[in-house]
Design an enzyme around this catalytic site. Sequence first.
Site: not given
Ligand SMILES: CC[C@H](O)CC(=O)C(=O)O
Ligand SMILES: [Mn+2]
Length: 342
Positions: A16, A19, A196, A198, A287
Amino acid sequence: MAKKRDVWITEVALRDGSHAIAHQYTVDQVVKIAKALDEANVPYIEVAHGDGLAGSSLQYGLSRTNELELIEAAVSVCKQSKIAVLLLPGIGTMKDLQQVAGLGAKMARIATHVTEADVSAQHIGLAKELGMETVGFLMMAHMAPVEKLVEQAKLMESYGADAVYVVDSAGALLPHEVRDRIRALKQHVGVEIGFHGHNNLSLAMANSLVAIEEGATRIDGSVRCLGAGAGNTQTEVLVAVLDRLGVKTGIDLYKMMDLAEEIVAPMLPAPQEITRDSLVLGYAGVYSSFLLHARRIAEKLGMDARDILVELGKRKVVGGQEDMIVDVAVEMAKKRAESLVQ
Ligand SMILES: CC[C@H](O)CC(=O)C(=O)O
Ligand SMILES: [Mn+2]
């Protein structure tokens, strides 16, 4: 003797986090980070293009180094940590999975949009056949009601997944929404549950803690919070907080802090922070991987990236539809130009 763990952390800075540096990792950087994570006794280290195996492309962003080289390098320096990969069916293939298993990757995380678990059946099946620990990764979890999430997690379980993750790809979930989701999954799904997060709304840590309170035993972290958007739950901070709470991660806190400060921070062009654009990702439910794409096209067209992101949120554009970012931005720019000449 291996230290006992209550929660298993998967470190995602080398996937991740890619990115955050536009997929520019070198072998040398991956070796340094993976070795230090291994020495800190992190159980799983994910290595791949930011969008998963085979993500390197014009659509998602070209990697500086072939991810197979990065995976091989990480495997070669890890004595205890297991190397994980992420694969999105449709981007990565069965062949990619076979290749990385051959290189020594031990865990496969198969990611789908939260309502599309059915596309993961073959990949989960193959990962199991290859002897890999296998995780179902339900992305954009804020976009589905709890019942739908449970249904999709059960599908992944039925395909053979050893664990299923709630993935807050947009960093949009609020703590009570994480609580409801993890609680329902714990009630209805027999395998381990993961989270997971963010950090777009500055809630990645709070949400990870709520997930653990509700029984999640797999949590993703990222050193210095390197990840898409405002990044992920910061691993070294998570380890410290869990230690204060008496939750064992088995990870050496000082070694994690030293890695963050001495190896990762100097590699970064800028520290990862919550900017106005990444805040909008969480606010509008977009996203996180869309951030850099939206910024680039906004700059070209003289637009505010926030307007593009808000529009993408309204249209419920999801991962894999990166081409829509340019389409939507151009459409908005055209409308703006037309309104100026009227
Ligand atoms: C692979 C796409 C995406 O970045 C996976 C991920 O870490 C997410 O959806 O947060
Ligand atoms: Mn992610």
